[in-house]
Design an enzyme around this catalytic site. Structure first.
Site, PDB file in Angstrom:
ATOM      1  N   GLY A 187       0.839  -1.209   0.000  1.00 16.48           N
ATOM      2  CA  GLY A 187       0.000   0.000   0.000  1.00 16.48           C
ATOM      3  C   GLY A 187       0.866   1.248   0.000  1.00 16.48           C
ATOM      4  O   GLY A 187       2.062   1.182  -0.313  1.00 16.48           O
ATOM      5  N   ASN A 188       0.281   2.378   0.308  1.00 15.11           N
ATOM      6  CA  ASN A 188       1.060   3.613   0.412  1.00 15.11           C
ATOM      7  C   ASN A 188       0.414   4.522   1.459  1.00 15.11           C
ATOM      8  O   ASN A 188      -0.621   4.189   2.033  1.00 15.11           O
ATOM      9  CB  ASN A 188       1.179   4.303  -0.955  1.00 15.11           C
ATOM     10  CG  ASN A 188      -0.179   4.640  -1.529  1.00 15.11           C
ATOM     11  OD1 ASN A 188      -0.910   5.454  -0.980  1.00 15.11           O
ATOM     12  ND2 ASN A 188      -0.538   3.991  -2.635  1.00 15.11           N
ATOM     13  N   HIS A 189       1.057   5.671   1.706  1.00 12.12           N
ATOM     14  CA  HIS A 189       0.629   6.525   2.827  1.00 12.12           C
ATOM     15  C   HIS A 189      -0.528   7.471   2.505  1.00 12.12           C
ATOM     16  O   HIS A 189      -0.856   8.327   3.309  1.00 12.12           O
ATOM     17  CB  HIS A 189       1.810   7.372   3.320  1.00 12.12           C
ATOM     18  CG  HIS A 189       2.890   6.549   3.945  1.00 12.12           C
ATOM     19  ND1 HIS A 189       2.673   5.801   5.064  1.00 12.12           N
ATOM     20  CD2 HIS A 189       4.186   6.348   3.590  1.00 12.12           C
ATOM     21  CE1 HIS A 189       3.791   5.174   5.396  1.00 12.12           C
ATOM     22  NE2 HIS A 189       4.715   5.487   4.505  1.00 12.12           N
ATOM     23  N   ALA A 199      -3.857   7.510  -5.165  1.00 12.88           N
ATOM     24  CA  ALA A 199      -2.468   7.045  -5.277  1.00 12.88           C
ATOM     25  C   ALA A 199      -2.535   5.537  -5.535  1.00 12.88           C
ATOM     26  O   ALA A 199      -2.622   4.735  -4.609  1.00 12.88           O
ATOM     27  CB  ALA A 199      -1.716   7.344  -3.995  1.00 12.88           C
TER      28      ALA A 199
END
Ligand code: CTP
Length: 405
Positions: free
Chosen positions: A208-210, A276
Site C-alpha cells: 500500500g502507500n501513505h 495514489a
C-alpha cells in the site's frame, strides 16, 4: 443573483460594527433576505433600530425577548439561513466559536446552523497576530468556514497593521461570489478517485502507500457543495464521507478501482483522479498467511492497469479529465509527460519536496498544468481551501472550452 437568498449576520462587539448597516443595505437592495443577530456589546457600536430598519426584520440578541415576551428559537434561525456571516468577529467570539462555548445568542445559533459560515475578524494588530487568535482562526478554517481576511491599515487603537475588518463592499462581493460558486456545477456529473489502493500479498498483508485520501475527498466535497452530483471511488481510507450529493464506491485494489472507474466514466462530465494507485501487485495472492522461512523473501510483481491512461483513451468530446502527479524530482518535466501520455486536460502536480505538501498533511501546495500549456501555482494552504480553488479553476477552464467549442 442574491434574490431570495437568506443571509444571517452575527455582529459582535468591535468598532467595525458601525460598517455593517452599509452591508445590510447592499444585500437588501439585491433582494436578499437579511436577519441580524447582535451580541450585547455590539449594541455599543451600532443600534438595533438602524439594523432592523435596514434589514426590514426584527433584530435578535437573546433567546427570550423581554420586551415582547416572545421566544426566539436558535435552531429555527440556524436552519433558516443559506449563509451565516459573522462580521465583525472579535477575538473573544473567535475563541468561543472555536471551542463550542454557547453563552450568547450568536453562539447558540452558530452551534445550530447547518449552512456555510463566513467570518470577518476585526481587532487590533497584536490581538490578530496572537498565537491563540491564529489557532482559533485555523480551527474554524479546518471546519470549512471561510475567512474574510482583514486588511492592513489604520486601526482604531491608532496602530497600523493587519486587523481592519474587510470593507462592506468587499464582503458584499465575497457573498455574491460565494453564491455564484455554490451553483457553479449544477447539473454536472463528476467522478473523483481518492485514497490509496491495497494489493493483497496474503490474507493479512498488502502492498500500500501513505495516502490518506484527504485531498480527493475535499475535491469531491467541493464539487458537491458547488451543485455537482459526485461519484467518489475511494480506496481504503479512515475518513468517513457523508454528503447528500456524493455517492461513495469503496474499493480496495487497483483492479477494483479500474473496474469502478471504467464503468462510471462515460457518464461523467468532469473526472479528477487523485488516488495514489499502486503500480504493481503480487502475481499471486497466497491463500494462507506466508510463514517466515529463509533470510530473504522475493515477491513476484506484475503491473496494474493504468486507470487514468485508459480513461484518457476513452475520453469523448466534452469530457474534462484531470490527473494528479506525485513527484520527487524533475517535477515539471515528469508532470508534462504524464499530461501528454495519459491524454489529460489538466494535471495537478504535487511535489513531495515541498514541506507541508503531500500525504497525510492537512495542507498542500500544487502546480496545475493544462494541455494548452498554461501553468497555475497554488500556495501552501489547507486541502479544503485548495480543493475549492481547484474546482474554481476547473470551472473557469471548462467554461472557456465550452465558449470556444
Ligand atoms: N494512476 C492511475 N492508475 C495507475 C497509476 C496511476 O490511474 N495504475 C493515476 C493517478 O491517480 C494519478 C496519475 O495516474 O492521477 C499519476 O499517478 P502517479 O503515481 O504520479 O504516476 P504513475 O503514472 O503511476 O507513474 P510513476 O509512478 O512512474 O511516477
Amino acid at each position: 443573483m442574491l434574490k431570495g437568498k437568506k443571509i444571517l449576520i452575527g455582529i459582535t462587539g468591535s468598532i467595525a460594527a458601525y460598517k455593517i448597516p452599509l452591508l445590510v443595505r447592499l444585500l437588501v437592495k439585491e433582494q436578499a433576505e437579511v436577519k441580524v443577530i447582535m451580541s450585547e456589546s455590539a449594541k455599543d457600536f451600532v443600534t438595533p433600530l438602524t439594523l432592523a430598519t435596514l434589514s426590514k426584520n426584527p433584530v435578535y440578541s437573546q433567546a427570550f425577548d423581554r420586551t415582547t415576551g416572545s421566544w426566539n428559537s436558535h435552531v429555527e434561525l440556524g436552519l433558516w439561513a443559506d449563509l451565516f456571516l459573522i462580521a465583525p468577529v472579535s477575538a473573544n467570539t473567535l475563541a468561543k466559536l472555536a471551542n463550542g462555548i454557547a453563552d450568547n445568542f450568536i453562539l447558540t445559533v452558530y452551534l445550530s446552523t447547518r449552512c456555510p459560515v463566513l467570518f470577518a475578524p476585526a481587532m487590533d494588530f497584536d490581538m490578530y497576530k496572537h498565537e491563540s487568535t491564529q489557532t482559533n482562526i485555523n480551527c474554524l478554517l479546518k471546519r470549512g468556514h471561510q475567512l474574510l481576511a482583514p486588511a492592513s491599515g489604520e486601526l482604531a487603537s491608532g496602530l497600523c497593521g493587519e486587523g481592519r475588518m474587510m470593507e462592506p463592499d468587499n464582503i458584499f462581493n465575497e457573498i455574491k461570489h460565494f453564491f455564484r460558486r455554490q451553483n457553479a456545477f449544477n447539473g454536472k456529473s463528476v467522478l473523483v478517485t481518492a485514497g490509496p489502493t491495497y494489493e493483497a500479498i496474503d490474507p493479512v498483508r498488502f502492498i500500500g502507500n501513505h495516502s490518506s485520501g484527504k485531498m480527493g475527498i475535499e475535491i469531491a466535497q467541493a464539487f458537491a457543495d458547488a451543485g455537482a452530483s459526485v461519484k467518489l471511488v475511494l480506496g481504503p481510507s479512515a475518513i468517513r464521507v457523508e454528503h447528500p450529493s456524493i455517492e461513495v464506491f469503496p474499493v480496495i485494489s487497483a483492479q477494483e478501482m479500474y473496474d469502478a472507474c471504467t464503468a462510471l466514466f462515460s457518464g461523467s462530465d468532469i473526472t479528477v483522479m487523485s488516488a495514489a494507485v499502486a503500480d504493481y501487485k503480487p502475481v499471486e495472492i497466497a491463500d494462507r498467511k506466508i510463514k517466515k522461512s529463509g533470510e530473504n523473501l522475493n515477491l513476484n510483481l506484475v503491473k496494474n492497469p493504468d486507470i487514468l491512461k485508459k480513461l484518457g483513451e476513452q475520453k469523448q468530446a466534452g469530457q474534462y479529465l484531470v490527473g494528479f502527479a506525485l513527484e520527487t524530482d524533475n517535477e515539471l518535466k515528469h508532470a508534462k509527460q504524464k499530461l501528454d501520455t495519459k491524454q489529460l486536460d489538466m494535471i495537478v502536480l504535487n511535489s513531495l519536496a515541498d514541506p507541508g505538501a503531500g500525504f497525510g498533511t492537512n495542507t498542500n501546495k500544487v502546480t496545475c498544468l493544462t494541455k494548452e500549456g498554461q501553468q497555475f501555482d497554488f500556495e501552501l494552504q489547507s486541502k479544503k481551501e485548495l480543493a475549492r480553488k481547484l474546482i474554481q479553476l476547473i470551472h473557469e477552464l471548462t467554461g472557456k472550452n465550452q465558449a470556444n467549442a
